[in-house]
Design a protein around this motif. Structure first.
Motif, PDB file in Angstrom:
ATOM      1  N   GLY A   1       0.788  -1.217   0.000  1.00 36.12           N
ATOM      2  CA  GLY A   1       0.000   0.000   0.000  1.00 36.12           C
ATOM      3  C   GLY A   1       0.817   1.262   0.000  1.00 36.12           C
ATOM      4  N   VAL A   2       1.842   1.350   0.863  1.00 41.83           N
ATOM      5  CA  VAL A   2       2.676   2.546   0.879  1.00 41.83           C
ATOM      6  C   VAL A   2       3.832   2.429  -0.110  1.00 41.83           C
ATOM      7  N   GLY A   3       4.373   1.239  -0.281  1.00 36.32           N
ATOM      8  CA  GLY A   3       5.521   1.063  -1.161  1.00 36.32           C
ATOM      9  C   GLY A   3       5.226   1.469  -2.587  1.00 36.32           C
ATOM     10  N   LEU A   4       4.054   1.118  -3.091  1.00 36.52           N
ATOM     11  CA  LEU A   4       3.723   1.438  -4.473  1.00 36.52           C
ATOM     12  C   LEU A   4       3.601   2.945  -4.680  1.00 36.52           C
ATOM     13  N   THR A   5       3.103   3.660  -3.666  1.00 33.43           N
ATOM     14  CA  THR A   5       3.036   5.123  -3.801  1.00 33.43           C
ATOM     15  C   THR A   5       4.429   5.733  -3.776  1.00 33.43           C
ATOM     16  N   ALA A   6       5.369   5.113  -3.050  1.00 32.10           N
ATOM     17  CA  ALA A   6       6.744   5.615  -3.045  1.00 32.10           C
ATOM     18  C   ALA A   6       7.375   5.464  -4.425  1.00 32.10           C
ATOM     19  N   VAL A   7       7.081   4.353  -5.102  1.00 31.25           N
ATOM     20  CA  VAL A   7       7.563   4.173  -6.472  1.00 31.25           C
ATOM     21  C   VAL A   7       6.997   5.275  -7.366  1.00 31.25           C
ATOM     22  N   GLU A   8       5.692   5.471  -7.273  1.00 30.48           N
ATOM     23  CA  GLU A   8       5.016   6.448  -8.132  1.00 30.48           C
ATOM     24  C   GLU A   8       5.494   7.871  -7.859  1.00 30.48           C
ATOM     25  N   LEU A   9       5.550   8.248  -6.578  1.00 32.64           N
ATOM     26  CA  LEU A   9       5.992   9.598  -6.234  1.00 32.64           C
ATOM     27  C   LEU A   9       7.468   9.794  -6.540  1.00 32.64           C
ATOM     28  N   GLY A  10       8.259   8.732  -6.366  1.00 29.11           N
ATOM     29  CA  GLY A  10       9.672   8.840  -6.706  1.00 29.11           C
ATOM     30  C   GLY A  10       9.865   9.271  -8.148  1.00 29.11           C
TER      31      GLY A  10
ATOM     32  N   LYS B   1       4.028  -9.212  -8.736  1.00 28.66           N
ATOM     33  CA  LYS B   1       4.030  -7.959  -7.988  1.00 28.66           C
ATOM     34  C   LYS B   1       5.028  -6.966  -8.567  1.00 28.66           C
ATOM     35  N   LEU B   2       6.138  -7.465  -9.066  1.00 28.62           N
ATOM     36  CA  LEU B   2       7.126  -6.569  -9.663  1.00 28.62           C
ATOM     37  C   LEU B   2       6.595  -5.914 -10.932  1.00 28.62           C
ATOM     38  N   GLU B   3       5.738  -6.605 -11.674  1.00 31.04           N
ATOM     39  CA  GLU B   3       5.154  -5.991 -12.866  1.00 31.04           C
ATOM     40  C   GLU B   3       4.222  -4.846 -12.485  1.00 31.04           C
ATOM     41  N   VAL B   4       3.566  -4.956 -11.342  1.00 32.92           N
ATOM     42  CA  VAL B   4       2.753  -3.845 -10.844  1.00 32.92           C
ATOM     43  C   VAL B   4       3.656  -2.645 -10.557  1.00 32.92           C
ATOM     44  N   CYS B   5       4.828  -2.909  -9.988  1.00 33.25           N
ATOM     45  CA  CYS B   5       5.790  -1.837  -9.708  1.00 33.25           C
ATOM     46  C   CYS B   5       6.300  -1.201 -10.996  1.00 33.25           C
ATOM     47  N   ARG B   6       6.528  -2.027 -12.009  1.00 32.27           N
ATOM     48  CA  ARG B   6       6.983  -1.489 -13.293  1.00 32.27           C
ATOM     49  C   ARG B   6       5.933  -0.545 -13.867  1.00 32.27           C
TER      50      ARG B   6
END
Length: 320
Positions: free
Chosen positions: A149-158, A174-179
């Motif tokens: 929940g928080v990690g994905l927003t850190a990727v996006e905001l980064g 899950k890594l494809e979601v991060c990509r």
């Protein structure tokens, strides 16, 4: 009104019929539409979170709803206005009396599901990366637990803030979601050597860590000089012991962040962050990733998704 309550620690929530709350001076009565769930809710149910409401209580830290009544002294909110709020607990209920200063008016463009998935996840990441770490464009950001929940927003905001983002999560799905959220590099925490891969990419300048344990230790050893590390939680169950000699040799800075604490010690940090984030949302720069939306009577299923790490991004309960 109905509410899903904790009546005994480390036990399933149960549906209860309760009296409707009344908005006191400085409060507004909000009809809750949606409630965003967080890993901290699972700790609160066990009685191991840093805040421990007296039994019985409803979990649910962030909500979206509509103001139905305004208490004495409230002038900046009115009946019928849509708001989101960080409430700490009590979100899994049809109504809540909430301090007006905790409510954030939300734009028409923001859905109730997005609003309930917004405040804590984006707020935590933005305060961590901007206010605490003062991350600069071109720096290299390592995000542990990047599909959560928080990690994905850190990727996006980064990415929005101009960083080169390394996302570390469990499994290729899950890594494809991060990509898709903008990650430049992917690390599988189940099989890859975090330290060696990060060092091979040039080292980390900022580490965002809601996981703790061995991943924190590996990330620390992959840091560049003057890197900033942000421990935000310990989803692994292991609170790492930080070797001061490594901090000394590399001139590292470790910055703890309890986002909810700023509501009491310096609320302007949160309100200033919200203004920026809502502007970015309206501009289309950020969009919450919600993997599951469940009804109120299935709130236990929503919590299981968090406990078993089956969710990506946020889990939202539709209260009404």
């Amino acid at each position: 009104m109905r509410a899903m309550q904790v009546t005994a620690y480390d036990a399933p929530l149960s549906m209860q019929e309760l009296e409707m709350p009344i908005s006191a001076a400085g409060e507004v009565l909000v009809k809750i539409d949606t409630c965003g769930m967080n890993f901290a809710d699972t700790l609160m149910i066990k009685g191991t979170y840093q805040e421990k409401p007296p039994l019985p209580f409803a979990v649910g830290m962030e909500v979206c709803g509509t103001v139905k009544a305004v208490g004495e002294g409230v002038s900046d909110l009115q009946s019928g206005q849509r708001v989101a709020a960080y409430v700490g607990s009590g979100g899994l209920a049809e109504y809540a009396a909430i301090p007006a200063k905790a409510c954030v008016p939300i734009p028409d463009e923001m859905s109730a599901v997005d609003a309930a998935a917004f405040l804590i996840a984006y707020g935590t990441s933005h305060v961590a990366l901007d206010y605490k770490a003062k991350m600069q464009p071109g720096e290299r950001l390592l995000v542990l637990g990047a599909s959560g929940g928080v990690g994905l927003t850190a990727v996006e905001l980064g990415k929005v803030m101009g960083a080169e983002v390394i996302a570390c999560a469990r499994g290729r799905e899950k890594l494809e979601v991060c990509r898709a959220a903008g990650a430049d590099h992917l690390i599988d925490s189940e099989t890859d050597d975090i330290r060696e891969i990060v060092k091979g990419l040039g080292g980390a300048d900022v580490v965002y860590d809601p996981v703790g344990g061995d991943q924190f230790k590996a990330a620390m050893r992959a840091c560049n000089s003057e890197a900033r590390l942000l421990p935000l939680g310990f989803a692994s169950g292991d609170v790492p012991q930080i070797p001061a000699n490594i901090l000394l040799v590399k001139n590292l800075t470790v910055m703890g962040l309890y986002w909810g604490g700023y509501a009491k010690i310096r609320p302007s940090v949160l309100t200033d962050s919200f203004k920026t984030l809502i502007d970015w949302y309206v501009a289309g720069k950020i969009k919450p990733h919600v993997s599951n939306v469940v009804p109120l009577d299935q709130a236990n299923d929503a919590l299981d998704l968090l406990r078993t790490r089956k969710a990506t991004g946020k889990v939202v309960v539709r209260v009404s």
